[in-house]
Design an enzyme around this catalytic site. Structure first.
Site, mmCIF file in Angstrom:
data_model
loop_
_atom_site.group_PDB
_atom_site.id
_atom_site.type_symbol
_atom_site.label_atom_id
_atom_site.label_comp_id
_atom_site.label_asym_id
_atom_site.label_seq_id
_atom_site.Cartn_x
_atom_site.Cartn_y
_atom_site.Cartn_z
ATOM 1 N N HIS A 19 0.840 -1.192 0.000
ATOM 2 C CA HIS A 19 0.000 0.000 0.000
ATOM 3 C C HIS A 19 0.881 1.250 0.000
ATOM 4 C CE1 HIS A 19 -2.791 -2.746 2.600
ATOM 5 N NE2 HIS A 19 -2.835 -3.079 1.320
ATOM 6 N N TYR B 13 3.099 2.219 13.781
ATOM 7 C CA TYR B 13 3.527 3.253 12.838
ATOM 8 C C TYR B 13 2.878 4.598 13.164
ATOM 9 C CZ TYR B 13 -0.800 1.735 10.441
ATOM 10 O OH TYR B 13 -2.094 1.381 10.133
#
Length: 470
Positions: free
Chosen positions: A70, A133
């Protein structure tokens, strides 16, 4: 097993902007501790100050869980809190490195900075892996994403566990092969003041690429209360403010003073807020009028400002506002010549009509042609030069306005002796309206812009090319 005691260290990957980081992890019989994100230390070593706004954690029960590839329209700082992954990153941005691949194992002692448009994927190598993240934008269903199939033959990622034997979502299995991927375009650039002489030069320099937008005051009101929602600002990487109030004499009137402060200060303050809030690089065009012109040498970027008139005061105030934006370029210029009515064209027309002008000879500076100014702005943005103030004018010997007028006469085949030099006071003695004070010395030092890799055009050469074009 997590490695303890490594020094904080960035490692280049071969994909521009994608940087692997070794992280110090401190452990004993109780467990371990690390600083997963430490802005001051990491930016000092070169990490982009990317302004994270959200922290996400993806927990994975089983070995072999596989996600990706992605590419998102924001930056990511990826690490793991527990466990271990095999990560694969593919450059899906427009440009020469489209399709480049980098792979690495990530455990708690490693992290990786993933820039906007680089495809991100991973496969868990241990059970109970917590993949974490930071991102510098909030997720949005209207954002533009790019995807690549995990099994793409061109990328040829060597997954530790065959994809046939792992958990993958149906959506990830359906992503396109590299040949069918639409590359992610660069973050948008917005040019304001698109109909002005610099705005037109920027349009010629930057072109009509899909990621470059141009706006006039009628199309985007910087003083509107709705400015914050007028664009999806997180999609923008740069704003070039080529809009300004430049009627220096009219600015000395009551109405002009209000207009100058509105355009050069209030509007600039609004842009500074937008740029700061959304991590946008703001390019702001300033002026030699921020100085009083009394120096006996060229002005540097670090000289204190001391404007004489209203116009210079508003430009100095705008500069101070833009300087608060973390990512900014203040481009200070002088004596700008572009399309439309200007000094050079006026002198050429007078020469042709047989008029012998009186021209000021006690103001000294250098012309700046808008195509060169636009070229310099593009250079600062494309090379990611250090942020700050840059003087950008034409290069070569300084000259007075009278000297320039004589050069125009000479280059157009007329006698330069027809130009008579007069003082500023003499020239404006018969003026019927307010006259703004002018700096006598407008020469700007060019060492900093040259150190950034840009060589300004020689004024004489540029003047000849401009007159030949006309």
């Amino acid at each position: 097993m997590t490695t303890f005691g490594k020094p904080l260290q960035p490692i280049e990957t071969g994909i521009p902007g994608l940087v692997l980081w070794e992280l110090p992890v401190h452990g004993d019989n109780r467990g371990w501790f690390k600083e997963n994100w430490q802005r001051e230390k990491m930016t000092a070593l070169g990490l982009a100050d990317f302004g994270p706004v959200q922290n996400n954690i993806s927990f994975n029960d089983a070995v072999g869980t596989t996600r990706g590839i992605h590419a998102e329209p924001w930056d990511k700082w990826v690490s793991v809190a527990t466990g271990r992954i095999f990560g694969a990153w593919v450059d899906l941005r427009e440009g020469p490195t489209f399709g480049a691949v980098f792979t690495a194992e990530i455990d708690p002692s490693r992290a990786i900075f993933v820039p906007r448009g680089v495809g991100n994927s991973y496969q868990t190598l241990e059970p109970d892996t917590a993949y974490t993240y930071l991102v510098n934008d909030h997720w949005s269903p209207t954002a533009s994403y790019t995807f690549l199939n995990l099994a793409d033959e061109t990328a040829a990622i060597e997954w530790p566990i065959p994809l046939a034997d792992v958990e993958i979502s149906a959506k990830d299995l359906a992503h396109p092969r590299l040949a069918d991927v639409v590359p992610m375009s660069p973050a948008k650039t917005l040019v304001l003041g698109a109909n002005g002489q610099l705005g037109r030069a920027l349009r010629a320099e930057l072109g009509e690429a899909a990621h470059v937008e141009y706006a006039t005051r009628d199309e985007l009101d910087l003083t509107s209360p709705e400015l914050e929602t007028a664009r999806r600002w997180r999609d923008y990487g740069a704003i070039v403010n080529a809009a300004a109030y430049t009627a220096v004499d009219l600015a000395e009137t009551a109405e002009g003073r209000t207009d100058a402060w509105t355009a050069n200060v209030a509007a600039t303050a609004a842009l500074a807020r937008i740029a700061t809030a959304h991590g946008i690089t703001l390019v702001h065009v300033s002026s030699d009028y921020v100085f009083d012109g009394t120096a006996d040498r060229p002005y540097t970027e670090d000289d204190p400002v001391s404007p004489l008139g209203v116009y210079g005061q508003t430009k100095a105030a705008g500069d101070a506002l833009v300087a608060t934006v973390p990512r900014h370029y203040i481009v200070r210029t002088s004596w700008v010549i572009g399309e439309g009515k200007n000094f050079v064209r006026t002198m050429a027309a007078l020469a042709e009509r047989g008029v012998d002008p009186k021209v000021v000879d006690d103001q000294v500076g250098r012309l700046t042609f808008t195509d060169d100014l636009a070229r310099g702005i593009r250079h600062l943005l494309e090379t990611a030069a250090p942020h700050g103030v840059y003087n950008l004018t034409g290069a070569g010997e300084p000259a007075s306005w009278a000297d320039i007028a004589r050069a125009v006469f000479s280059r157009t085949g007329h006698d330069p002796a027809r130009v008579t030099g007069v003082s500023t006071d003499e020239y404006f003695a018969a003026a019927s309206g307010p006259v703004a004070p002018r700096p006598r010395n407008s020469v700007l030092e060019l060492a900093r812009i040259r150190a950034a890799g840009f060589e300004p055009a020689d004024v004489g050469t540029a003047l000849g090319a401009y007159l030949a074009r006309d």
